[in-house]
Design an enzyme around this catalytic site. Sequence first.
Site, PDB file in Angstrom:
ATOM      1  N   LYS A   1       0.906  -1.355   0.072  1.00  0.00           N
ATOM      2  CA  LYS A   1      -0.120   0.022   0.053  1.00  0.00           C
ATOM      3  C   LYS A   1       0.755   1.328   0.079  1.00  0.00           C
ATOM      4  O   LYS A   1       0.635   2.233  -0.715  1.00  0.00           O
ATOM      5  CB  LYS A   1      -1.012  -0.104   1.218  1.00  0.00           C
ATOM      6  CG  LYS A   1      -1.809   1.156   1.109  1.00  0.00           C
ATOM      7  CD  LYS A   1      -2.820   1.203   2.350  1.00  0.00           C
ATOM      8  CE  LYS A   1      -3.550   2.305   2.506  1.00  0.00           C
ATOM      9  NZ  LYS A   1      -4.455   2.722   3.790  1.00  0.00           N
TER      10      LYS A   1
ATOM     11  N   GLU B   1      10.373  -4.853   4.287  1.00  0.00           N
ATOM     12  CA  GLU B   1      10.596  -6.347   3.773  1.00  0.00           C
ATOM     13  C   GLU B   1      10.116  -6.234   2.444  1.00  0.00           C
ATOM     14  O   GLU B   1      11.099  -7.000   1.431  1.00  0.00           O
ATOM     15  CB  GLU B   1       9.482  -7.239   4.609  1.00  0.00           C
ATOM     16  CG  GLU B   1       9.822  -7.307   6.154  1.00  0.00           C
ATOM     17  CD  GLU B   1       9.334  -6.138   6.993  1.00  0.00           C
ATOM     18  OE1 GLU B   1       8.975  -5.070   6.403  1.00  0.00           O
ATOM     19  OE2 GLU B   1       8.650  -6.352   8.106  1.00  0.00           O
TER      20      GLU B   1
ATOM     21  N   GLY C   1      -4.898  -1.648   4.958  1.00  0.00           N
ATOM     22  CA  GLY C   1      -3.997  -2.923   4.683  1.00  0.00           C
ATOM     23  C   GLY C   1      -4.610  -4.098   4.658  1.00  0.00           C
ATOM     24  O   GLY C   1      -4.892  -5.088   3.911  1.00  0.00           O
ATOM     25  N   ARG C   2      -5.133  -4.418   5.968  1.00  0.00           N
ATOM     26  CA  ARG C   2      -5.509  -5.891   6.488  1.00  0.00           C
ATOM     27  C   ARG C   2      -7.143  -5.781   5.852  1.00  0.00           C
ATOM     28  O   ARG C   2      -7.636  -6.990   5.967  1.00  0.00           O
ATOM     29  CB  ARG C   2      -5.633  -6.001   7.766  1.00  0.00           C
ATOM     30  CG  ARG C   2      -6.144  -4.627   8.765  1.00  0.00           C
ATOM     31  CD  ARG C   2      -5.921  -5.057  10.293  1.00  0.00           C
ATOM     32  NE  ARG C   2      -6.218  -3.856  10.792  1.00  0.00           N
ATOM     33  CZ  ARG C   2      -5.677  -2.828  11.038  1.00  0.00           C
ATOM     34  NH1 ARG C   2      -4.382  -2.724  10.553  1.00  0.00           N
ATOM     35  NH2 ARG C   2      -6.050  -1.831  11.998  1.00  0.00           N
TER      36      ARG C   2
ATOM     37  N   GLU D   1      -4.318  -6.948  14.934  1.00  0.00           N
ATOM     38  CA  GLU D   1      -3.935  -5.644  14.547  1.00  0.00           C
ATOM     39  C   GLU D   1      -5.152  -4.360  14.528  1.00  0.00           C
ATOM     40  O   GLU D   1      -4.851  -3.436  14.866  1.00  0.00           O
ATOM     41  CB  GLU D   1      -3.229  -5.637  13.233  1.00  0.00           C
ATOM     42  CG  GLU D   1      -2.475  -4.417  12.737  1.00  0.00           C
ATOM     43  CD  GLU D   1      -1.458  -4.523  11.655  1.00  0.00           C
ATOM     44  OE1 GLU D   1      -0.422  -5.000  11.551  1.00  0.00           O
ATOM     45  OE2 GLU D   1      -2.136  -4.276  10.358  1.00  0.00           O
TER      46      GLU D   1
ATOM     47  N   HIS E   1      -4.124 -33.282  17.052  1.00  0.00           N
ATOM     48  CA  HIS E   1      -2.942 -33.942  17.492  1.00  0.00           C
ATOM     49  C   HIS E   1      -1.813 -33.038  18.121  1.00  0.00           C
ATOM     50  O   HIS E   1      -0.741 -33.502  17.977  1.00  0.00           O
ATOM     51  CB  HIS E   1      -2.347 -34.788  16.236  1.00  0.00           C
ATOM     52  CG  HIS E   1      -3.689 -35.879  16.266  1.00  0.00           C
ATOM     53  ND1 HIS E   1      -3.867 -36.841  16.727  1.00  0.00           N
ATOM     54  CD2 HIS E   1      -4.665 -35.797  15.346  1.00  0.00           C
ATOM     55  CE1 HIS E   1      -4.778 -37.778  16.099  1.00  0.00           C
ATOM     56  NE2 HIS E   1      -5.228 -36.891  15.289  1.00  0.00           N
TER      57      HIS E   1
ATOM     58  N   LYS F   1       9.843  -0.729  14.034  1.00  0.00           N
ATOM     59  CA  LYS F   1      10.271  -0.372  12.628  1.00  0.00           C
ATOM     60  C   LYS F   1      11.235   0.547  12.842  1.00  0.00           C
ATOM     61  O   LYS F   1      12.372   0.689  12.240  1.00  0.00           O
ATOM     62  CB  LYS F   1       9.218   0.056  11.830  1.00  0.00           C
ATOM     63  CG  LYS F   1       8.248  -0.870  11.285  1.00  0.00           C
ATOM     64  CD  LYS F   1       7.035  -0.217  10.267  1.00  0.00           C
ATOM     65  CE  LYS F   1       5.923  -1.116   9.821  1.00  0.00           C
ATOM     66  NZ  LYS F   1       4.983  -0.396   9.018  1.00  0.00           N
TER      67      LYS F   1
END
Length: 539
Positions: free
Chosen positions: A197, A203, A254-255, A340, A371, A507
């Site tokens: 965005k 990253e 963003g999410r 978030e 399990h 950050k």
Amino acid sequence: MKRCDRSPVWAELQAHYAASGRGFDIRAAFAADAGRFGALSFEAPEVFADLSKNRVDVPTLALLLKLASDCDLGARRDGLLRGDPVNTTEGRAVLHTALRAPAGSAAPCNAEVQASLDAMLAFAESVRRGERGDITDVVHIGIGGSDLGPAMVVQALQAFGRRDLRLHFVSNVDGHDLAPVLAGLDAKRTLFVIASKTFTTQETLANAQAAKAWFLAAGGTDIARHFVATSSNTAAAAAFGIDTAFGFWDWVGGRYSLWSVIGLPIAIAVGADNFRALLAGAHAMDQHFATAPLASNLPVLLGLLDIWYRNFHGFTSRSVAPYHQGLRRLPAYLQQLEMESNGKGVDLDGNALSLGTSPVVWGEAGTNGQHAYFQMLHQGTDVIPVEFIAVKRSNHGVSGELAEKLADQHRKLLANCLAQSQALMQGKTAAEALTEKAPTASATLDREVLARHRSFPGNRPSTTLVLDALTPRSLGALIALYEHRVFVTGALWGINSFDQWGVELGKALCNQLLPRLDSGDTAGLDGSTAGLLTRLVAA
Ligand code: F6P
């Protein structure tokens, strides 16, 4: 605007909790009310929800609904959908619902949204038709909201994809993510989608630069043809050397962005019609959220249940167990969506909250989770509500004997799903365990002691969501259901569900530490960070 803990109904709920909520027994509630399942199960578009195995009854829900009304939840929902600037700290509207409104609707920004959607889908189809070269592999580079949604959806809709067009998702700055993906690729047949965005995320930019270098070294020449971007910062994408950039708006969080051009890899994977079906499913859930009475409004009911568990029962965590292998990334997606959004400590006015907000959301696909950590869910000392997702019909895309075998496996899968919620609720008393003979149990241990080890407290709550099939439409509706539920809890807590300042500090410190990884300089650092840095850079 009223925060839920400042409503007079909050005190009523506290009294109700003390009188009957704390000691609520789901088993007794079923025994006392033959109509419990009917009263506490709900239909929403594409999703059926059984809330009856929870520590609630109709009077509890009625009080929670009274809280929602007293806090003007309906008005707040309408403000969100209308495009009010509900993201106050960033001064923005939050309009992901507008991205899935049909063409010609009165939803905000409909003309721009449709133009953007048409352009993105036309590009996706051109890739699918081979008009961008013989593309066999698409590498999507993005992180957080620019990764989790598309990656989860592409995996969930694998049955609708094509075997000759492979989608890869790279997010981590750790090169161990990118390197193995690139290792198997032919540069001339690879399309890179750089999704960010902001187009400033460390990253993503690092992976994009590395991918570009690999592409050139591997014989690729035409960056403009093999790299595209999806970003609201198309100028930065152009500066990176990308000609084809699909832009979007700052009012897409963003999410909440998989519905926008960030969904490009989904459209490449499953095609334009299926992408539109995903949007249509989400829109159907939007309509339900916008118009259904609060008492039958599924996102509202789930959000109120979350408040009941988090703020009255004090449960700090919720486990999600999708009984469909295609949904195995859903828990990770929901972690960002919920934690978030609602992992906040101050209200909209900046006042510190004295009530708990986002629970820890976690999980794993069933039956695998059974399990691993289900032992703790059944017999551990914490009560963790579980959310099961069952899909009635499978879609393995196989025929013949294998199809028969897998159909049988699907029955086993559903039986496991039902059995887990049943076991969590039912439990087993030590007296019941005493009457059983467990083949693997010690023959020498005192029988009473053994029975205590083999007993289950029960009364452990769960919700089961049922989809008829996992399709683009049902998946769209399911995701939108979760989005709205997160809005409901955030609105009642009086927080901003649409910012994420908590990610910033790390950050900034990372940027300060980065040069010290070269120099080894530890001046001014705390003892632990200095010691670790020295250890990491030592020859
Ligand atoms: O992790 C913080 C965050 O800002 C998320 O909210 C966002 O989804 C992610 O980083 C990626 O941001 P961008 O799409 O701008 O690269």
